[in-house]
Design a protein around this motif. Structure first.
Motif: not given
Length: 76
Positions: A66, A70, A74
């Protein structure tokens, strides 16, 4: 006499792997701050506190997959 970076580097590369490892370790240790032992002790204490917090369920863990997902999102 060996006196340039390239000379030193090439000479070091010509050493057997075991000696290169020893040289690398000694060079790395030479970069330590005078108070490195104190710094290491503080970090060890912090690591132990964080480990205990995880063991006691005081923190929410995030799965590595995870976190990577993420971070990748970004950078787009």
């Amino acid at each position: 006499m060996v006196n340039t970076y390239d000379d030193i580097f090439n000479t070091a590369l010509s050493l057997p792997p075991r000696l290169r490892a020893m040289l690398a370790e000694h060079l790395f240790k030479s970069l330590d701050a005078e108070n490195q032992a104190e710094i290491d002790a503080i970090w060890a204490e912090e690591a132990e506190k964080r480990f205990q917090a995880v063991e006691q369920g005081e923190v929410n863990l995030i799965p590595g997959e995870q976190v990577l997902r993420e971070l990748r999102s970004r950078s787009k």
